[in-house]
Scaffold this motif. Structure first.
Motif, short mmCIF file in Angstrom:
data_model
loop_
_atom_site.label_atom_id
_atom_site.label_comp_id
_atom_site.label_asym_id
_atom_site.label_seq_id
_atom_site.Cartn_x
_atom_site.Cartn_y
_atom_site.Cartn_z
N ASP A 18 0.97 -1.18 -0.13
CA ASP A 18 0.26 0.18 0.02
C ASP A 18 0.78 1.32 -0.14
O ASP A 18 0.66 2.18 0.88
CB ASP A 18 -0.93 -0.23 1.23
N GLY A 19 1.66 1.34 -1.13
CA GLY A 19 2.69 2.71 -1.02
C GLY A 19 3.98 1.89 -1.55
O GLY A 19 4.04 1.19 -1.66
N THR A 153 -5.05 1.06 8.76
CA THR A 153 -6.37 0.16 8.90
C THR A 153 -6.19 -0.98 9.00
O THR A 153 -7.02 -1.96 9.32
CB THR A 153 -7.18 0.55 7.37
N ASN A 154 -4.76 -1.61 8.77
CA ASN A 154 -4.66 -3.29 8.75
C ASN A 154 -3.73 -3.24 9.95
O ASN A 154 -2.38 -3.32 9.80
CB ASN A 154 -4.00 -3.57 7.55
N PRO A 155 -4.15 -3.96 11.28
CA PRO A 155 -3.24 -4.14 12.37
C PRO A 155 -2.14 -5.44 12.07
O PRO A 155 -1.38 -5.31 12.77
CB PRO A 155 -4.23 -4.34 13.49
N MET A 156 -2.45 -6.15 10.95
CA MET A 156 -1.75 -7.35 10.89
C MET A 156 -0.32 -6.76 9.97
O MET A 156 0.74 -7.45 10.09
CB MET A 156 -2.43 -8.28 10.05
N TRP A 180 -0.64 4.80 5.48
CA TRP A 180 0.23 4.82 6.44
C TRP A 180 0.42 6.07 7.08
O TRP A 180 0.10 7.22 6.59
CB TRP A 180 1.71 4.37 6.13
N GLU A 181 0.69 5.86 8.50
CA GLU A 181 1.07 7.09 9.32
C GLU A 181 2.42 7.11 9.69
O GLU A 181 3.03 6.00 9.56
CB GLU A 181 0.11 7.22 10.57
N HIS A 182 3.47 8.25 9.79
CA HIS A 182 4.48 8.15 10.19
C HIS A 182 4.89 9.14 11.45
O HIS A 182 3.92 10.05 11.85
CB HIS A 182 5.48 8.46 9.18
#
Length: 204
Positions: A18-19, A153-156, A180-182
Motif C-alpha cells: 500500500d505505497g 487500517t490493517n493491524p496485521m 500509512w502514518e509516520h
C-alpha cells in the motif's frame, strides 16, 4: 576538496504494501552533510508555531521553516504557511534531490529537532494541496533519529522503523500517505540536533 555525494547515490526500494518507499543511506558524504547541517542551523529563520491537533492547540515540539516557489503556500494542523524564497543552498539541494528521485518539487519544510525531547507525532502528509498520491523526499542532516511507520487500517501489517542518518534520503510515494502514518518519537537518551528537509509539490 571532498566529493559532495557518496557512492552509490541510487535509491533502494524498501518492501512495503500500500505505497512506495525508497532509501539512500548516504546520499551526501558525511563531511558535506555536516557542513550543510551547520549552515542551515545557523542561517535558517527558525520558528515555533502553535498547531491544533484533535481540537487542542499547543506549540509544535520542534522548530520549522517553510521555503518554496511564490505560490506554494501550505496549511496543516490549523497552521497557514507562506514560503520564504529559495536560498542558493536550498536550491542546490533541491536540484540534487530532484536528480536522485526523478521528481520535481516546488517547496520544502525544514524541521529542527533540537534534542531528544523534540518530535513529531503520528500523522500523514495528506493535505489536499499535496494531491491524492504525493511524492515526498526527506533529507536528514545531523543526529540519527528513528522514523516509524504504521498502517492506518490493517493491524496485521507490521510497523516499520528506519534509522534516518546524516546525509540519508527517504522517498515516500504512491499510496503511502493515504494508507500509512509516520512519526519521529521522543527519545530516552541524549540526542544532539537534527535537521530534516521534506521536499514537496504543492498543487494549485
Amino acid at each position: 576538496m571532498y566529493d559532495l555525494f557518496s557512492a552509490p547515490t541510487t535509491l533502494e526500494q524498501l518492501t512495503i504494501v500500500d505505497g512506495e518507499l525508497a532509501f539512500a543511506h548516504q546520499f551526501y558524504a558525511a563531511e558535506y552533510a555536516t557542513d550543510l547541517f551547520h549552515e542551515l542551523l545557523n542561517t535558517t529563520p527558525w520558528r515555533q508555531d502553535p498547531i491544533t491537533v484533535w481540537g487542542k492547540t499547543h506549540l509544535q515540539p520542534r522548530l520549522t521553516a517553510w521555503y518554496g516557489d511564490k505560490q506554494s503556500s501550505y496549511e496543516y494542523s490549523g497552521l497557514a504557511l507562506d514560503p520564504y524564497p529559495w536560498t542558493p543552498t536550498l536550491l542546490a539541494i533541491k536540484h540534487a534531490i530532484e536528480e536522485l528521485t526523478q521528481h520535481s518539487y516546488n517547496s520544502v519544510l525544514l524541521n529542527l529537532y533540537r534534542d531528544q525531547h523534540d518530535s513529531v507525532g503520528w500523522h500523514s502528509d495528506d493535505e489536499p494541496e499535496l494531491g491524492s498520491s504525493p511524492t515526498i523526499a526527506s533529507l536528514s542532516l545531523g543526529e540519527t533519529r528513528r522514523f516509524k511507520l504504521r498502517h492506518k487500517t490493517n493491524p496485521m501489517q507490521k510497523p516499520l522503523t528506519i534509522a534516518l542518518s546524516n546525509g540519508s534520503v527517504l522517498l515516500m510515494s504512491g499510496e503511502l500517505q493515504s494508507k500509512w502514518e509516520h512519526a519521529v518519537p521522543k527519545e530516552s537518551r541524549l540526542h544532539t540536533p537534527r535537521i530534516n528537509l521534506t521536499f514537496r509539490t504543492i498543487l494549485r
